[in-house]
Structures are given as C-alpha cells and as structure tokens.
Design a protein around this motif. Structure first.
Motif, PDB file in Angstrom:
ATOM      1  N   TRP A 234       0.841  -1.207   0.000  1.00 28.21           N
ATOM      2  CA  TRP A 234       0.000   0.000   0.000  1.00 28.21           C
ATOM      3  C   TRP A 234       0.873   1.254   0.000  1.00 28.21           C
ATOM      4  O   TRP A 234       0.647   2.178  -0.782  1.00 28.21           O
ATOM      5  N   ARG A 235       1.879   1.274   0.854  1.00 32.03           N
ATOM      6  CA  ARG A 235       2.783   2.417   0.915  1.00 32.03           C
ATOM      7  C   ARG A 235       3.499   2.618  -0.416  1.00 32.03           C
ATOM      8  O   ARG A 235       3.581   3.747  -0.928  1.00 32.03           O
ATOM      9  N   ARG A 236       3.995   1.536  -0.986  1.00 32.93           N
ATOM     10  CA  ARG A 236       4.693   1.631  -2.267  1.00 32.93           C
ATOM     11  C   ARG A 236       3.750   2.101  -3.375  1.00 32.93           C
ATOM     12  O   ARG A 236       4.137   2.899  -4.246  1.00 32.93           O
ATOM     13  N   THR A 237       2.530   1.601  -3.361  1.00 29.11           N
ATOM     14  CA  THR A 237       1.557   1.970  -4.396  1.00 29.11           C
ATOM     15  C   THR A 237       1.250   3.461  -4.342  1.00 29.11           C
ATOM     16  O   THR A 237       1.249   4.142  -5.387  1.00 29.11           O
ATOM     17  N   LEU A 238       0.979   3.982  -3.166  1.00 26.92           N
ATOM     18  CA  LEU A 238       0.674   5.411  -3.062  1.00 26.92           C
ATOM     19  C   LEU A 238       1.850   6.264  -3.522  1.00 26.92           C
ATOM     20  O   LEU A 238       1.668   7.269  -4.219  1.00 26.92           O
ATOM     21  N   GLY A 239       3.075   5.883  -3.142  1.00 22.38           N
ATOM     22  CA  GLY A 239       4.246   6.631  -3.575  1.00 22.38           C
ATOM     23  C   GLY A 239       4.426   6.579  -5.085  1.00 22.38           C
ATOM     24  O   GLY A 239       4.745   7.589  -5.729  1.00 22.38           O
ATOM     25  N   PHE A 240       4.203   5.395  -5.653  1.00 23.15           N
ATOM     26  CA  PHE A 240       4.342   5.186  -7.094  1.00 23.15           C
ATOM     27  C   PHE A 240       3.310   6.013  -7.856  1.00 23.15           C
ATOM     28  O   PHE A 240       3.629   6.676  -8.859  1.00 23.15           O
ATOM     29  N   LEU A 241       2.063   5.995  -7.387  1.00 19.49           N
ATOM     30  CA  LEU A 241       1.012   6.760  -8.044  1.00 19.49           C
ATOM     31  C   LEU A 241       1.267   8.249  -7.937  1.00 19.49           C
ATOM     32  O   LEU A 241       1.097   8.999  -8.914  1.00 19.49           O
ATOM     33  N   ASP A 242       1.652   8.694  -6.755  1.00 15.41           N
ATOM     34  CA  ASP A 242       1.924  10.132  -6.588  1.00 15.41           C
ATOM     35  C   ASP A 242       3.020  10.596  -7.546  1.00 15.41           C
ATOM     36  O   ASP A 242       2.926  11.665  -8.154  1.00 15.41           O
ATOM     37  N   GLU A 243       4.066   9.786  -7.673  1.00 18.32           N
ATOM     38  CA  GLU A 243       5.156  10.145  -8.579  1.00 18.32           C
ATOM     39  C   GLU A 243       4.680  10.179 -10.025  1.00 18.32           C
ATOM     40  O   GLU A 243       5.043  11.091 -10.798  1.00 18.32           O
ATOM     41  N   ALA A 244       3.862   9.189 -10.402  1.00 17.67           N
ATOM     42  CA  ALA A 244       3.361   9.128 -11.779  1.00 17.67           C
ATOM     43  C   ALA A 244       2.437  10.307 -12.094  1.00 17.67           C
ATOM     44  O   ALA A 244       2.465  10.849 -13.208  1.00 17.67           O
ATOM     45  N   MET A 245       1.642  10.725 -11.133  1.00 11.67           N
ATOM     46  CA  MET A 245       0.689  11.799 -11.361  1.00 11.67           C
ATOM     47  C   MET A 245       1.367  13.162 -11.444  1.00 11.67           C
ATOM     48  O   MET A 245       0.833  14.092 -12.052  1.00 11.67           O
ATOM     49  N   THR A 246       2.530  13.286 -10.835  1.00 12.96           N
ATOM     50  CA  THR A 246       3.228  14.587 -10.857  1.00 12.96           C
ATOM     51  C   THR A 246       4.328  14.640 -11.916  1.00 12.96           C
ATOM     52  O   THR A 246       4.942  15.695 -12.089  1.00 12.96           O
ATOM     53  N   ALA A 247       4.540  13.529 -12.613  1.00 12.07           N
ATOM     54  CA  ALA A 247       5.556  13.514 -13.663  1.00 12.07           C
ATOM     55  C   ALA A 247       5.116  14.348 -14.855  1.00 12.07           C
ATOM     56  O   ALA A 247       3.910  14.525 -15.098  1.00 12.07           O
ATOM     57  N   GLU A 248       6.059  14.848 -15.593  1.00 12.03           N
ATOM     58  CA  GLU A 248       5.748  15.607 -16.800  1.00 12.03           C
ATOM     59  C   GLU A 248       5.125  14.682 -17.840  1.00 12.03           C
ATOM     60  O   GLU A 248       5.517  13.516 -17.970  1.00 12.03           O
TER      61      GLU A 248
END
Length: 249
Positions: A234-248
């Motif tokens: 769960w922790r990894r998923t949220l971090g991964f999604l947050d990074e993907a959503m803020t990527a250019e």
C-alpha cells in the motif's frame, strides 16, 4: 463514502462504484476487483484510494456470470481452506468458465476503456489516470496498459501477464507489480517476464514478498492476508502513483 453509477460510451455500459476525494483530486484511478466480483472489500479499497486523493472507479465486471457477493464469500472461505478446497473448486470452475471466452475479454476491455474515458475527462483529473487491480484485476491491469497509451501508471497485484513482447511494447507507462513468493503460478514465470519487459522497453518493477501467497492484500480472507505485505505494498503503491501523477507528460 461512494456510490454506484453507470458508465457508458458508444460501445459499452458498465455499473461501477465511484468514490471521490474530499478535496482537489490527484488524478483518476481504476480499481479492478478480484475473481470474486465487486464485493465490499473492493469498495473499501476504492474508498481508501479516494481518501488518499484519487477519484476512483471500481467497475463490476462479473455481474453477468452469477458471481454474487454471497457466493463469493462462500467460495473464498472454502477455496482457501485446505479441508474444504475440493468442495469449492468445481463450483468455481463452473462460474469461471465464461471468463475464458473471447467475448468476456472483449466486453471487459470495452468496460475498462469506458471507465478510463470517464475519468480522463473529469474536471480536476486533468487526464491523469492510472489503474490497479487484484488477481483477475491484476491481469486486466496489464491488459489495459497494453491498450491505453495515456495511462500514467499500472499497479497489478498478483496478475498474469501472458503477453508477447510485441504486445508489451505498447505499454507506455511505468508498471509496479506485486507478488507473493509462494504463488508459484506467477513467481515461477517472473524471471522470463522480466526479460520480456526489458526487451519491450517497459519500466517494470516487480516486488515479491517472502513467505507470502496469493491474495495477500485481501484483509477479508484470513487464509491469505499478510498484514506486513499489505501495508508495504500500500505504501509503495501510493508513492508510485503520486510520482506518476506529478511527472511531466
């Protein structure tokens, strides 16, 4: 927290559970259920993602197969109980038989595409949509990634990726995939899958949890749930999604 809605486009219509965040969304997320259908556990997971900032759609993909919540609860208990497994397997095979038909795959793909388009066009989502799924949903998370180049991220939990290198080359988003070490049907294939992903140029990150089996994230299944693996994924998923959503992009 959420509500049932009907998502439709020119080619498909599907009922789905919609759960929305309290504030400005980070993006949209499709949550694809396990082989048990759209049960309360899946709705709870959708609500958790909404609380983390996502507009979530969890489509009901097995509504026409006879897999009711009551039957799902019965089968889940008996299938994972070693003393009752032989009782559940024939029932499960009967229910699951239609899922192997090309018509089911086509209908499911169309339903997921309708969900994607709905989320993609929502104000505040700004075209930032990802997918995650469990078991059956993990498999279709891989599948949607091969068919929708606008996806920001895919997070399959214990899903099959029986896809060719040519199909994998169509994946344009990063993929974070979770497995239980004891889930031999998937883990035994993982080295070859990693080679194929690399050949296809996919940003693929597999995580295998030791001493853990299939369905480790499902906290309603006392036979399979692993709290440490569930919390870490769960922790990894949220971090991964947050990074993907803020990527250019």
């Amino acid at each position: 927290m959420g509500k049932m809605v009907t998502i439709a486009n020119e080619t498909s219509s599907v009922d789905a559970y919609l759960s929305e965040p309290a504030g400005t969304p980070k993006g949209g997320l499709i949550v694809i259920h396990e082989v048990w259908g759209l049960v309360e556990h899946t709705k709870d997971v959708a609500d958790r993602f909404a609380a983390a900032g996502y507009v979530v759609l969890a489509p009901s993909l097995l509504a026409d197969t006879g897999m009711t919540p009551e039957l799902a609860a019965e089968l889940q208990v008996t299938l994972f109980d070693p003393e009752q497994r032989s009782i559940a397997q024939p029932k499960l095979r009967e229910i699951m038989a239609p899922l192997h038909a090309p018509a089911f795959a086509a209908r499911t793909t169309a339903s997921l595409q309708a969900c994607f388009e709905y989320l993609y066009g929502l104000p505040g989502v700004d075209g930032k949509v990802a997918v995650t799924g469990f078991c059956l949903g993990g498999t279709y998370s891989f599948s949607l990634a091969t068919q929708e180049p606008r996806l920001r991220a895919a997070v399959p939990f214990y899903g099959h990726a029986d896809l060719s290198v040519e199909q994998l080359r169509k994946i344009a988003c990063p993929v974070l995939a979770f497995y239980g070490e004891q889930d031999a049907a998937l883990v035994d294939k993982l080295p070859e899958q990693q080679k194929q992903m690399a050949e296809a140029g996919v940003e693929f990150t597999p995580v295998v949890y030791p001493a853990t089996g299939h369905a480790f994230f499902n906290d309603t299944n006392r036979w399979t749930f692993n709290s440490e693996a569930a919390d870490d994924s769960w922790r990894r998923t949220l971090g991964f999604l947050d990074e993907a959503m803020t990527a250019e992009g």
